[in-house]
Motif scaffolding. Structure first.
Motif, PDB file in Angstrom:
ATOM      1  N   ASP A 254       0.816  -1.217   0.000  1.00 44.71           N
ATOM      2  CA  ASP A 254       0.000   0.000   0.000  1.00 44.71           C
ATOM      3  C   ASP A 254       0.847   1.264   0.000  1.00 44.71           C
ATOM      4  O   ASP A 254       0.311   2.368  -0.065  1.00 44.71           O
ATOM      5  CB  ASP A 254      -0.925   0.026   1.231  1.00 44.71           C
ATOM      6  CG  ASP A 254      -1.955  -1.091   1.191  1.00 44.71           C
ATOM      7  OD1 ASP A 254      -2.318  -1.510   0.063  1.00 44.71           O
ATOM      8  OD2 ASP A 254      -2.384  -1.544   2.262  1.00 44.71           O
TER       9      ASP A 254
ATOM     10  N   LYS B  61       2.597   7.372  -0.316  1.00 46.50           N
ATOM     11  CA  LYS B  61       1.414   6.665  -0.779  1.00 46.50           C
ATOM     12  C   LYS B  61       1.673   6.115  -2.179  1.00 46.50           C
ATOM     13  O   LYS B  61       2.347   6.744  -2.983  1.00 46.50           O
ATOM     14  CB  LYS B  61       0.217   7.615  -0.832  1.00 46.50           C
ATOM     15  CG  LYS B  61      -0.183   8.216   0.497  1.00 46.50           C
ATOM     16  CD  LYS B  61      -1.308   9.225   0.312  1.00 46.50           C
ATOM     17  CE  LYS B  61      -1.651   9.915   1.632  1.00 46.50           C
ATOM     18  NZ  LYS B  61      -2.684  10.973   1.444  1.00 46.50           N
TER      19      LYS B  61
ATOM     20  N   CYS C 119       0.706   5.674  -5.750  1.00 43.93           N
ATOM     21  CA  CYS C 119      -0.150   6.419  -6.667  1.00 43.93           C
ATOM     22  C   CYS C 119      -0.116   5.810  -8.055  1.00 43.93           C
ATOM     23  O   CYS C 119       0.818   5.086  -8.417  1.00 43.93           O
ATOM     24  CB  CYS C 119       0.313   7.881  -6.769  1.00 43.93           C
ATOM     25  SG  CYS C 119       0.246   8.804  -5.231  1.00 43.93           S
TER      26      CYS C 119
ATOM     27  N   LYS D 100      -2.249   9.932  -9.195  1.00 44.01           N
ATOM     28  CA  LYS D 100      -3.562   9.864  -8.554  1.00 44.01           C
ATOM     29  C   LYS D 100      -3.481   8.961  -7.341  1.00 44.01           C
ATOM     30  O   LYS D 100      -3.017   7.817  -7.427  1.00 44.01           O
ATOM     31  CB  LYS D 100      -4.613   9.338  -9.533  1.00 44.01           C
ATOM     32  CG  LYS D 100      -5.291  10.436 -10.342  1.00 44.01           C
ATOM     33  CD  LYS D 100      -6.584   9.941 -10.950  1.00 44.01           C
ATOM     34  CE  LYS D 100      -7.343  11.119 -11.563  1.00 44.01           C
ATOM     35  NZ  LYS D 100      -8.646  10.694 -12.133  1.00 44.01           N
ATOM     36  N   GLY D 101      -3.911   9.504  -6.209  1.00 42.87           N
ATOM     37  CA  GLY D 101      -3.909   8.730  -4.987  1.00 42.87           C
ATOM     38  C   GLY D 101      -5.045   7.735  -4.943  1.00 42.87           C
ATOM     39  O   GLY D 101      -5.894   7.693  -5.846  1.00 42.87           O
ATOM     40  N   PRO D 102      -5.109   6.922  -3.879  1.00 40.98           N
ATOM     41  CA  PRO D 102      -6.162   5.906  -3.751  1.00 40.98           C
ATOM     42  C   PRO D 102      -7.565   6.501  -3.795  1.00 40.98           C
ATOM     43  O   PRO D 102      -8.504   5.822  -4.225  1.00 40.98           O
ATOM     44  CB  PRO D 102      -5.870   5.269  -2.381  1.00 40.98           C
ATOM     45  CG  PRO D 102      -4.398   5.500  -2.174  1.00 40.98           C
ATOM     46  CD  PRO D 102      -4.117   6.844  -2.790  1.00 40.98           C
ATOM     47  N   ASP D 103      -7.708   7.758  -3.368  1.00 41.60           N
ATOM     48  CA  ASP D 103      -9.030   8.395  -3.364  1.00 41.60           C
ATOM     49  C   ASP D 103      -9.322   9.159  -4.653  1.00 41.60           C
ATOM     50  O   ASP D 103     -10.343   9.836  -4.766  1.00 41.60           O
ATOM     51  CB  ASP D 103      -9.163   9.340  -2.169  1.00 41.60           C
ATOM     52  CG  ASP D 103      -8.136  10.479  -2.201  1.00 41.60           C
ATOM     53  OD1 ASP D 103      -7.260  10.473  -3.102  1.00 41.60           O
ATOM     54  OD2 ASP D 103      -8.207  11.362  -1.327  1.00 41.60           O
ATOM     55  N   GLY D 104      -8.410   9.064  -5.636  1.00 45.17           N
ATOM     56  CA  GLY D 104      -8.639   9.731  -6.908  1.00 45.17           C
ATOM     57  C   GLY D 104      -8.120  11.150  -6.984  1.00 45.17           C
ATOM     58  O   GLY D 104      -8.233  11.795  -8.039  1.00 45.17           O
ATOM     59  N   SER D 105      -7.536  11.652  -5.898  1.00 49.39           N
ATOM     60  CA  SER D 105      -7.027  13.021  -5.906  1.00 49.39           C
ATOM     61  C   SER D 105      -5.676  13.090  -6.616  1.00 49.39           C
ATOM     62  O   SER D 105      -4.899  12.137  -6.600  1.00 49.39           O
ATOM     63  CB  SER D 105      -6.888  13.545  -4.474  1.00 49.39           C
ATOM     64  OG  SER D 105      -6.004  12.731  -3.729  1.00 49.39           O
TER      65      SER D 105
END
Length: 388
Positions: free
Chosen positions: A118, A176, A178, A293-298
């Motif tokens: 992760d 993170k 990405c 892009k992060g896990p939340d789409g940001s």
């Protein structure tokens, strides 16, 4: 997350927990065959989750003088330390061979990136790259780059969120995972450079529309552009290829919405960086940013920010007079090393390159530290040379 004590600034990548009261100065086994690691691999995830971002710096009472770039006791101190550390550079790492939770290793020109599931473990080495290849190893470089990026990441969170999770060691960043856009956002404020893809090189060859930017006639080398521009490149394995925003979307490298957001953040980051740098006596000439892009789409800022590896810096106090007199600006980056290689070989085609002279290597170590201290107004912690 609570802060953790500053690590002992040596060439150790020993990973510690916040409760540790003492730190080993012995190299862990992924850096030296004579040493051992100081943690259990099964504990690594729990330890990473408890880390907080720390800066291995000490605030100074006064901003470093720009005159100190050439002559100062501090420069002499750094040069001597760099010479003593030439044989102790962090050039290779192999964490994945000793930490089961790290699934693989990707060796970049400067960073070794390990897949932790992760998260990613990014080790910034002392390798020096230019012309899309490694030229040398520079003492303290990895730590300087990591410290510089951390300072800028903290300063720019209001412009662009970033992927940083923790920094357990002066050379290591936990980030993170990405989905990385295969595009580098190169932002330029001046017509300059010496590489084949530099803006000055293409401009003097007659190009007036570069990466979708219309360039005015009559510009000369090192002149400021009417406005900052983005000249994106694709992230090819062997070399970067200039590309237009339209081609990026047409080729499916990014959606229009993602490109618009990332390019807007890149320009805002650059404008902010220019303002801060100028307040501290240097000019941020150009740089490159990477996003994912992060896990939340940001859309997150990744990799590094405004380091002397990813950026070009000039001394502000002498720029105008030198420009008016047709002289090269006084640079505080790796440009002088690029120029040395260009004058002694063909760095694009020669299979074997000459060794960089020791005085140039130690000078570059000093310039990276000088730039860090000038911008952050803090003292770089020179790692103690370890005795095997």
């Amino acid at each position: 997350m609570s802060s953790i004590p500053t690590l002992n600034p040596s060439k150790t990548l020993t990973i510690i927990s916040p409760s540790s009261s003492s730190y080993s100065t012995q190299k862990p086994s992924f850096l030296s065959t004579q040493a051992k690691t100081h943690f259990k691999p099964t504990q690594i995830l729990q330890k990473f989750q408890s880390f907080s971002i720390v800066m291995a710096t000490k605030q100074q009472e006064h901003e470093p003088s720009l005159n100190g770039l050439i002559n100062s006791d501090h420069r002499d101190e750094v040069i001597i330390a760099a010479k003593n550390a030439l044989s102790n550079c962090l050039s290779e790492t192999n964490l994945h061979l000793h930490i089961p939770s790290l699934k693989s290793k990707t060796r970049g020109k400067v960073r070794d990136v390990y897949d932790g599931g992760d998260y990613l473990v990014l080790v910034t080495t002392d390798r020096q790259s230019a012309f899309d290849r490694v030229l040398a190893s520079i003492p303290f470089k990895g730590q300087v780059l990591n410290d510089t990026s951390l300072w800028w990441f903290n300063q720019t969170q209001h412009i662009a969120p970033n992927a940083i999770i923790a920094v357990p060691d002066p050379n290591v960043t936990i980030a993170k995972k990405c989905s990385v856009f295969p595009v580098e956002f190169v932002v330029r404020g001046y017509v300059t450079g010496s590489t084949d893809t530099s803006l000055w090189t293409v401009y003097k060859n007659g190009v007036r529309n570069y990466c979708g930017n219309v360039l005015p006639e009559g510009m000369v080398k090192n002149e400021r552009l009417p406005a900052n521009i983005i000249t994106p490149t694709t992230k090819a394995a062997d070399h970067d290829v200039p590309i237009t925003p339209e081609e990026i979307v047409q080729q499916g490298l990014m959606s229009q919405a993602d490109y618009d957001e990332a390019s807007s953040k890149a320009l805002s980051l650059f404008e902010y960086g220019q303002r801060v740098a100028l307040e501290h006596g240097v000019i941020l000439v150009d740089t490159k940013y990477e996003f994912g892009k992060g896990p939340d789409g940001s859309v997150l800022l990744i990799d590094e920010v405004h380091t002397p590896d990813s950026s070009r810096y000039w001394l502000a106090h002498s720029y105008e007079s030198r420009f008016q007199n047709g002289l090269e600006p006084e640079n505080v980056d790796k440009e002088f090393l690029r120029l040395w290689f260009k004058s002694h070989c063909n760095p694009y085609e020669d299979k074997v390159l000459p060794d960089a002279p020791e005085d140039l290597v130690t000078e570059l170590a000093w310039r990276y530290i000088f730039l860090f201290e000038t911008i952050t107004r803090s003292r770089f912690q020179i790692p103690e040379t370890m005795i095997e």
